[in-house]
Design a protein around this motif. Structure first.
Motif, PDB file in Angstrom:
ATOM      1  N   GLY A   1       0.796  -1.217   0.000  1.00  0.00           N
ATOM      2  CA  GLY A   1       0.000   0.000   0.000  1.00  0.00           C
ATOM      3  C   GLY A   1       0.831   1.270   0.000  1.00  0.00           C
ATOM      4  O   GLY A   1       0.311   2.348  -0.261  1.00  0.00           O
ATOM      5  N   ASP A   2       2.142   1.164   0.305  1.00  0.00           N
ATOM      6  CA  ASP A   2       3.020   2.339   0.257  1.00  0.00           C
ATOM      7  C   ASP A   2       3.205   2.806  -1.175  1.00  0.00           C
ATOM      8  O   ASP A   2       3.090   2.022  -2.128  1.00  0.00           O
ATOM      9  N   SER A   3       3.537   4.070  -1.334  1.00  0.00           N
ATOM     10  CA  SER A   3       3.879   4.586  -2.656  1.00  0.00           C
ATOM     11  C   SER A   3       5.377   4.411  -2.890  1.00  0.00           C
ATOM     12  O   SER A   3       6.164   4.269  -1.951  1.00  0.00           O
ATOM     13  N   LEU A   4       5.769   4.429  -4.144  1.00  0.00           N
ATOM     14  CA  LEU A   4       7.152   4.170  -4.527  1.00  0.00           C
ATOM     15  C   LEU A   4       7.617   5.168  -5.572  1.00  0.00           C
ATOM     16  O   LEU A   4       6.876   5.489  -6.504  1.00  0.00           O
ATOM     17  N   ILE A   5       8.843   5.642  -5.430  1.00  0.00           N
ATOM     18  CA  ILE A   5       9.546   6.354  -6.501  1.00  0.00           C
ATOM     19  C   ILE A   5      10.957   5.794  -6.548  1.00  0.00           C
ATOM     20  O   ILE A   5      11.660   5.791  -5.538  1.00  0.00           O
ATOM     21  N   VAL A   6      11.352   5.276  -7.710  1.00  0.00           N
ATOM     22  CA  VAL A   6      12.727   4.833  -7.930  1.00  0.00           C
ATOM     23  C   VAL A   6      13.330   5.796  -8.950  1.00  0.00           C
ATOM     24  O   VAL A   6      12.844   5.917 -10.074  1.00  0.00           O
ATOM     25  N   ASN A   7      14.375   6.494  -8.528  1.00  0.00           N
ATOM     26  CA  ASN A   7      14.974   7.521  -9.385  1.00  0.00           C
ATOM     27  C   ASN A   7      15.795   6.916 -10.506  1.00  0.00           C
ATOM     28  O   ASN A   7      16.490   5.918 -10.316  1.00  0.00           O
ATOM     29  N   CYS A   8      15.727   7.550 -11.660  1.00  0.00           N
ATOM     30  CA  CYS A   8      16.568   7.197 -12.796  1.00  0.00           C
ATOM     31  C   CYS A   8      16.926   8.486 -13.523  1.00  0.00           C
ATOM     32  O   CYS A   8      16.042   9.224 -13.969  1.00  0.00           O
ATOM     33  N   SER A   9      18.215   8.766 -13.608  1.00  0.00           N
ATOM     34  CA  SER A   9      18.707   9.920 -14.356  1.00  0.00           C
ATOM     35  C   SER A   9      19.661   9.423 -15.423  1.00  0.00           C
ATOM     36  O   SER A   9      20.290   8.372 -15.270  1.00  0.00           O
ATOM     37  N   TYR A  10      19.796  10.177 -16.492  1.00  0.00           N
ATOM     38  CA  TYR A  10      20.641   9.734 -17.592  1.00  0.00           C
ATOM     39  C   TYR A  10      21.443  10.899 -18.158  1.00  0.00           C
ATOM     40  O   TYR A  10      21.097  12.061 -17.968  1.00  0.00           O
ATOM     41  N   GLU A  11      22.517  10.542 -18.839  1.00  0.00           N
ATOM     42  CA  GLU A  11      23.316  11.511 -19.589  1.00  0.00           C
ATOM     43  C   GLU A  11      23.542  10.947 -20.974  1.00  0.00           C
ATOM     44  O   GLU A  11      23.924   9.788 -21.120  1.00  0.00           O
ATOM     45  N   THR A  12      23.296  11.762 -21.967  1.00  0.00           N
ATOM     46  CA  THR A  12      23.529  11.340 -23.345  1.00  0.00           C
ATOM     47  C   THR A  12      23.606  12.567 -24.234  1.00  0.00           C
ATOM     48  O   THR A  12      23.043  13.616 -23.913  1.00  0.00           O
ATOM     49  N   THR A  13      24.278  12.430 -25.349  1.00  0.00           N
ATOM     50  CA  THR A  13      24.348  13.518 -26.324  1.00  0.00           C
ATOM     51  C   THR A  13      23.297  13.353 -27.406  1.00  0.00           C
ATOM     52  O   THR A  13      23.163  14.189 -28.284  1.00  0.00           O
ATOM     53  N   GLN A  14      22.535  12.263 -27.333  1.00  0.00           N
ATOM     54  CA  GLN A  14      21.521  11.951 -28.332  1.00  0.00           C
ATOM     55  C   GLN A  14      20.120  12.135 -27.743  1.00  0.00           C
ATOM     56  O   GLN A  14      19.956  12.714 -26.677  1.00  0.00           O
ATOM     57  N   TYR A  15      19.127  11.609 -28.434  1.00  0.00           N
ATOM     58  CA  TYR A  15      17.748  11.613 -27.963  1.00  0.00           C
ATOM     59  C   TYR A  15      17.331  10.162 -27.760  1.00  0.00           C
ATOM     60  O   TYR A  15      16.824   9.525 -28.677  1.00  0.00           O
ATOM     61  N   PRO A  16      17.568   9.631 -26.564  1.00  0.00           N
ATOM     62  CA  PRO A  16      17.370   8.191 -26.368  1.00  0.00           C
ATOM     63  C   PRO A  16      15.914   7.807 -26.163  1.00  0.00           C
ATOM     64  O   PRO A  16      15.076   8.627 -25.813  1.00  0.00           O
ATOM     65  N   SER A  17      15.650   6.525 -26.365  1.00  0.00           N
ATOM     66  CA  SER A  17      14.441   5.909 -25.851  1.00  0.00           C
ATOM     67  C   SER A  17      14.788   5.424 -24.452  1.00  0.00           C
ATOM     68  O   SER A  17      15.921   5.022 -24.193  1.00  0.00           O
ATOM     69  N   LEU A  18      13.831   5.460 -23.527  1.00  0.00           N
ATOM     70  CA  LEU A  18      14.077   5.090 -22.138  1.00  0.00           C
ATOM     71  C   LEU A  18      13.194   3.913 -21.742  1.00  0.00           C
ATOM     72  O   LEU A  18      12.048   3.808 -22.197  1.00  0.00           O
ATOM     73  N   PHE A  19      13.734   3.041 -20.888  1.00  0.00           N
ATOM     74  CA  PHE A  19      13.068   1.792 -20.544  1.00  0.00           C
ATOM     75  C   PHE A  19      13.211   1.488 -19.058  1.00  0.00           C
ATOM     76  O   PHE A  19      14.220   1.828 -18.442  1.00  0.00           O
ATOM     77  N   TRP A  20      12.211   0.828 -18.498  1.00  0.00           N
ATOM     78  CA  TRP A  20      12.323   0.170 -17.197  1.00  0.00           C
ATOM     79  C   TRP A  20      12.090  -1.311 -17.426  1.00  0.00           C
ATOM     80  O   TRP A  20      11.119  -1.709 -18.077  1.00  0.00           O
ATOM     81  N   TYR A  21      13.018  -2.133 -16.902  1.00  0.00           N
ATOM     82  CA  TYR A  21      12.892  -3.581 -16.933  1.00  0.00           C
ATOM     83  C   TYR A  21      12.674  -4.077 -15.510  1.00  0.00           C
ATOM     84  O   TYR A  21      13.139  -3.460 -14.548  1.00  0.00           O
ATOM     85  N   VAL A  22      12.000  -5.203 -15.395  1.00  0.00           N
ATOM     86  CA  VAL A  22      11.778  -5.834 -14.087  1.00  0.00           C
ATOM     87  C   VAL A  22      12.252  -7.282 -14.167  1.00  0.00           C
ATOM     88  O   VAL A  22      12.093  -7.944 -15.203  1.00  0.00           O
TER      89      VAL A  22
END
Length: 121
Positions: free
Chosen positions: A34-55
């Protein structure tokens, strides 16, 4: 109330020739159902990436949870969501109410849409 265990591996990945990298929340997170969750993800790139979360659930291989292909896209699946914020170079995974069945390892990753190279943590 059951405990939900989040195993968030911290592995810094450097994408080699493009210098792409992804950094996410480090270590194990313990929550109650029942708790809420935030998992941080930051990125560095010189392009325009697609972003993904895997489990990766216990005893299974990694599987795609959600993705965003361009800025301001919002990926949603199984109550999880993440918004591609180009300005803050972030793609944080959020869920309003976690369940015991959500216990797993979560990976943030990026893919360069120009060269097709991939990086992740």
């Amino acid at each position: 109330m059951s405990k939900v265990t989040w195993y968030n591996l911290f592995i810094f990945f450097s994408g080699g020739i493009n210098g792409d990298s992804v950094v996410q929340t480090e270590g194990q997170v313990l929550l109650s159902e029942g708790d809420s969750l935030i998992v941080n993800c930051s990125y560095e790139t010189t392009q325009y990436p697609s972003l993904f979360w895997y489990v990766q659930y216990p005893g299974e291989g990694p599987q795609l949870l959600l993705k965003a292909m361009k800025a301001n896209d919002k990926g949603r699946n199984k109550g999880f969501e993440a918004t591609y914020h180009k300005e803050t170079t972030s793609f944080h995974l959020e869920k309003d109410s976690v369940q015991e069945s959500d216990s797993a390892v979560y990976f943030c990753a990026l893919s360069d849409t120009v060269t097709g190279t991939a990086g992740g943590s």
